[in-house]
Design an enzyme around this catalytic site. Structure first.
Site, PDB file in Angstrom:
ATOM      1  CG  ASN A 271     -12.085  -0.084   4.373  1.00 30.92           C
ATOM      2  OD1 ASN A 271     -12.368  -0.534   5.482  1.00 30.92           O
ATOM      3  ND2 ASN A 271     -10.933   0.511   4.116  1.00 30.92           N
TER       4      ASN A 271
ATOM      5  N   GLY B 154     -15.592   3.371   4.302  1.00 25.61           N
ATOM      6  CA  GLY B 154     -14.272   3.976   4.133  1.00 25.61           C
ATOM      7  C   GLY B 154     -13.574   3.578   2.850  1.00 25.61           C
ATOM      8  CD  GLN B 155     -14.834   0.024  -2.081  1.00 25.03           C
ATOM      9  OE1 GLN B 155     -15.978  -0.218  -1.690  1.00 25.03           O
ATOM     10  NE2 GLN B 155     -14.288  -0.593  -3.114  1.00 25.03           N
TER      11      GLN B 155
ATOM     12  CG  ASP C 144      -2.047   0.974   1.133  1.00 22.69           C
ATOM     13  OD1 ASP C 144      -3.216   0.549   1.125  1.00 22.69           O
ATOM     14  OD2 ASP C 144      -1.775   2.203   1.054  1.00 22.69           O
TER      15      ASP C 144
ATOM     16  CG  HIS D 130      -8.796  -2.738  -1.907  1.00 21.97           C
ATOM     17  ND1 HIS D 130      -9.707  -2.006  -2.640  1.00 21.97           N
ATOM     18  CD2 HIS D 130      -8.585  -2.046  -0.774  1.00 21.97           C
ATOM     19  CE1 HIS D 130     -10.024  -0.912  -1.974  1.00 21.97           C
ATOM     20  NE2 HIS D 130      -9.368  -0.913  -0.826  1.00 21.97           N
TER      21      HIS D 130
END
Ligand code: 5GP
Ligand code: ZN
Length: 112
Positions: A85, A91-92, A29, A98
């Protein structure tokens, strides 16, 4: 398709990818929230968890098992956290399914 993670799958945007098979990839990330923080994603575009259907059952299981295996390969054998999420209130921010894998620090509950 204008999807950031589809572009990473296609190699059109660079990412620190460290695992790939015929169905999923894993990459670190860009905004790591823990010493280990990577994402496991399907190569196929699926926008949100709500867009998974019964035909994706094996793929969903593969995401989970891949996350578990790679977490342990990354030294997270004392534990790790998986997060997915879904949509705005979840909160995406990137609308391609993913699984976050976070490790190498103490996680707390509840999340923010
Ligand atoms: P979400 O908030 O949708 O669950 O998570 C999206 C994640 O994708 C965030 O943790 C964010 O840091 C990560 N991310 C966003 N853009 C990029 C990128 O271009 N490259 C990588 N490697 N990660 C990204
Ligand atoms: Zn996509």
């Amino acid at each position: 398709m204008d999807c950031l993670f589809c572009k990473i799958v296609a190699g059109e945007i660079p990412a620190r990818k460290f695992y790939e098979d015929d169905q999923v990839i894993a990459f670190h990330d860009i905004g790591a929230q823990a010493p280990v923080h990577f994402l496991v994603i399907p190569k196929k575009h699926i926008a949100t968890l709500n867009d998974l259907d019964e035909g994706d059952q094996a793929l969903a299981g593969l995401l989970l098992l891949t996350a578990q295996r790679l977490a342990n390969q990354q030294g997270c054998d004392d534990g790790f956290r998986l997060v997915m999420n879904c949509k705005a209130l979840g909160g995406q921010t990137v609308y391609h399914v993913h699984m976050h894998v976070l490790g190498q620090r103490q996680m707390t509950w509840p999340p923010g």
